[in-house]
Enzyme design. Structure first.
Site, PDB file in Angstrom:
ATOM      1  N   SER A  71      -8.092 -10.111  -4.149  1.00  0.00           N
ATOM      2  CA  SER A  71      -8.776  -9.549  -3.466  1.00  0.00           C
ATOM      3  C   SER A  71     -10.092 -10.347  -2.642  1.00  0.00           C
ATOM      4  CB  SER A  71      -9.512  -8.266  -4.120  1.00  0.00           C
ATOM      5  OG  SER A  71     -10.423  -8.671  -4.899  1.00  0.00           O
ATOM      6  N   HIS A  81      -2.201  -8.106  -0.889  1.00  0.00           N
ATOM      7  CA  HIS A  81      -3.344  -7.271  -1.486  1.00  0.00           C
ATOM      8  C   HIS A  81      -3.087  -5.914  -1.739  1.00  0.00           C
ATOM      9  CE1 HIS A  81      -7.720  -5.683  -1.699  1.00  0.00           C
ATOM     10  NE2 HIS A  81      -6.943  -5.741  -2.909  1.00  0.00           N
ATOM     11  N   GLU A  91      -2.524  -5.249   2.099  1.00  0.00           N
ATOM     12  CA  GLU A  91      -3.016  -6.230   3.055  1.00  0.00           C
ATOM     13  C   GLU A  91      -2.538  -7.342   2.949  1.00  0.00           C
ATOM     14  OE1 GLU A  91      -7.791  -5.357   3.919  1.00  0.00           O
ATOM     15  OE2 GLU A  91      -7.285  -6.275   1.921  1.00  0.00           O
ATOM     16  N   ASN A  93     -12.591  -5.047   1.737  1.00  0.00           N
ATOM     17  CA  ASN A  93     -13.514  -5.525   0.828  1.00  0.00           C
ATOM     18  C   ASN A  93     -14.421  -6.170   1.879  1.00  0.00           C
ATOM     19  OD1 ASN A  93     -12.349  -4.581  -1.486  1.00  0.00           O
ATOM     20  ND2 ASN A  93     -12.225  -6.529  -2.288  1.00  0.00           N
TER      21      ASN A  93
END
Length: 583
Positions: free
Chosen positions: A407, A428, A440, A478
């Site tokens: 991540s 991800h 992702e 993130n």
């Protein structure tokens, strides 16, 4: 509702005034809408007609005198103290003494506006985090001089148009606004950079974080001009560069793309204000059957979830753990998860049985040598991942695509370690993988297009939505989420910050599934520290710095929900601490 509120008025038909007028019209009120801009009046008229709301009960005018008989008038003009004060004063002089005046100010002092109106006893505020919508949450606000009658009239109107009343409080509301606008401002800057598409940003944040709309669509709803003005005011007050308006806000507004009200902002909108069909987010691929076997490395929650969805999609799935016992325990946990899915009606018993037959436990990386795709889902430690990718490069057939679920760590480092960098991508997944719809897919500068395409095809077979991005720390979700969480923690440097009230305001006012402190507990404070440290290594700005308070909590053993010690310590039961989390 009292007889005096049979006629309602709205002055200022922009981001807030227009949707409020629509709500009032849709719930059968006699309503008058006033705006000095003829184009705005024409726009509102067209939308009311498109929605089937334009009938004799709705009057539109550019003359404030049309409000002379209204029992309640909502002022929704520009967020400027002098402008609002003048409008409220003119309404006081125009309307009967019993008319209640309501201002929608977001930042200006209500007591000053009430005094300026000339009828402080009958002037109240209406605090909205986002433009009003049916079932949305608003906060009626009184001053020390407000009369009970005025408050009762406003409450009756809100109830009559289907808005839920809340009591956020001024400080939590201001904190929530600052947190969410800084978050959306970063999204605007990311979109302007050209590194990630606007649809991908909104899709990633909506599906990855459960938001009702993505941050760019949120800005469109608020209005790019309004958001920019609010950010500029926050920047001037605090000096915090997180509030310095992204230049793209002014650039779009200068082109007339001020958001949903103008049918164009970051996105395009139809006459009714609905989003125009979006581009497919960065390349959802058509379903293909090039992959028949998959390897999954790891035995934790993420590895088990990925193995479950792969097998459920009909692919033979080899799960490799550190030893045979751990691998078999992981398969047993997957069986339990599928059993729960059967009980909930999400999976048939036959599908559960078919998936379990496709799962193969193993304890040697060589077991995945003939797989078409291998997904690494081990501990978030770059040295460990690099060793594994070196092994995979030696053992796997040349056509095997290798993927890491990291991540925050660099995919490129794993690619180089494999000895076959073109065959390595990032995938991800979000936890729990069987439930979360987003993946992702990360490509490095040397990833082969065929490898990226295969990863997307697999995600399509899993029923996931793909957003593509380059190999940048934090990817999309993130990168935008954790500065927002760090901003929330920094609020605790102020002794009067109310954690519960801030969380509730973000949740109820903006529709987020949980507030920032509850989300930190759910993710894990230790995980949050690790991700922020990695982001700060890459970007080296205050936005991504791990706050001292968070570092100290983790050093003291506070990990959040998983051990019952976090920002919401008292709320975590034993069952909640042991349940799966979204992270």
């Amino acid at each position: 509702m009292t007889q005096s509120t049979s006629s309602l008025g709205v002055i200022g038909l922009g981001n807030v005034g227009e949707p409020l007028l629509q709500l009032l019209a849709a719930t059968g009120h006699q309503v008058v809408g006033v705006d000095s801009d003829r184009e705005a009046l024409d726009r509102v008229d067209r939308r009311l007609r498109s929605l089937g709301l334009k009938d004799p009960s709705v009057t539109l005018s550019d003359d404030p005198a049309a409000l002379a008989t209204a029992g309640l008038v909502v002022e929704a003009v520009d967020e400027d103290l002098a402008v609002k004060s003048a409008v409220l004063r003119s309404l006081h002089e125009l309307c009967p003494p019993e008319t209640v005046l309501v201002t929608t100010t977001a930042l200006l002092p209500l007591s000053h506006l009430a005094a300026a109106s000339g009828r402080p006893h009958a002037t109240l505020g209406l605090r909205l985090a986002v433009p009003p919508a049916a079932g949305g949450t608003v906060e009626p606000v009184r001053t020390a001089l407000s009369s009970d009658r005025g408050a009762d009239v406003l409450d009756a109107v809100l109830e009559g148009c289907g808005l839920r009343r809340a009591a956020f409080g001024a400080a939590p509301a201001a904190d929530a606004t600052a947190l969410v606008l800084a978050f959306a401002n970063r999204a605007a800057a990311l979109a302007a950079s050209g590194e990630v598409g606007r649809d991908s940003i909104d899709t990633a944040m909506r599906l990855g974080c459960g938001l009702p709309v993505g941050p760019l669509e949120l800005l469109d709803r608020i209005g790019l001009d309004t958001a920019r003005a609010t950010l500029a005011a926050l920047h001037e007050t605090t000096g915090d560069d997180a509030f310095a308006p992204a230049p793209v806000l002014a650039e779009l507004a200068a082109r007339g793309r001020t958001g949903r009200k103008a049918r164009a902002g970051f996105h395009d909108y139809d006459e009714c204000g609905d989003r125009a069909p979006a581009e497919r987010p960065d390349g959802d691929a058509p379903v293909a059957d090039r992959v028949t076997s998959v390897g999954v490395l790891g035995s934790g929650a993420m590895a088990r979830g990925i193995a479950e969805v792969m097998a459920s999609a009909g692919m033979r799935t080899v799960l490799v753990a550190r030893d045979r016992r751990k691998a078999e325990a992981a398969l047993a946990a997957i069986g339990d998860s599928l059993t729960r899915a059967v009980r909930r009606g999400r999976v048939t018993p036959e599908a559960r049985g078919a998936a379990l037959e496709l799962l193969v436990p193993a304890s040697d990386v060589a077991a995945v040598a003939e797989c078409d795709l291998v997904v690494e889902a081990v501990v978030e430690d770059l040295a460990v991942k690099r060793r594994l990718f070196a092994e995979l490069g030696r053992h796997c057939k040349p056509s095997t695509v290798l993927a890491t679920t990291t991540s925050s760590l660099p995919v490129t480092a794993c690619a180089v370690a494999s000895g076959r960098p073109g065959q390595v991508v990032g995938m991800h997944f979000f936890n729990p993988a069987p439930v979360m719809r987003l993946v992702e897919v990360v490509s490095t500068e040397v990833s082969d297009e065929a490898a990226v395409s295969l990863a997307r095809e697999v995600c399509s077979r899993l029923g996931k939505t793909v957003v593509g991005c380059g190999d940048r720390a934090g990817f999309i979700v993130n990168y935008l989420l954790f500065p927002y969480l760090a901003d929330a923690i920094r609020l605790l440097e102020r002794p009067d910050t109310d954690i519960v009230a801030t969380d509730e305001t973000v949740q109820q006012g903006y529709g987020f599934p949980m507030g920032p402190f509850l989300l930190l507990d759910t993710i894990g404070l230790d995980v949050s520290v690790a991700i922020l440290r990695r982001l700060h290594e890459e970007f080296a700005t205050r936005d991504f710095a791990s706050p001292v308070i968070l570092e100290r909590l983790v050093a003291d053993g506070a990990l959040g929900r998983k051990n019952g010690r976090g920002f919401h310590t008292a709320r975590w039961s034993r069952a909640e601490r042991t349940a799966g989390v979204l992270g």
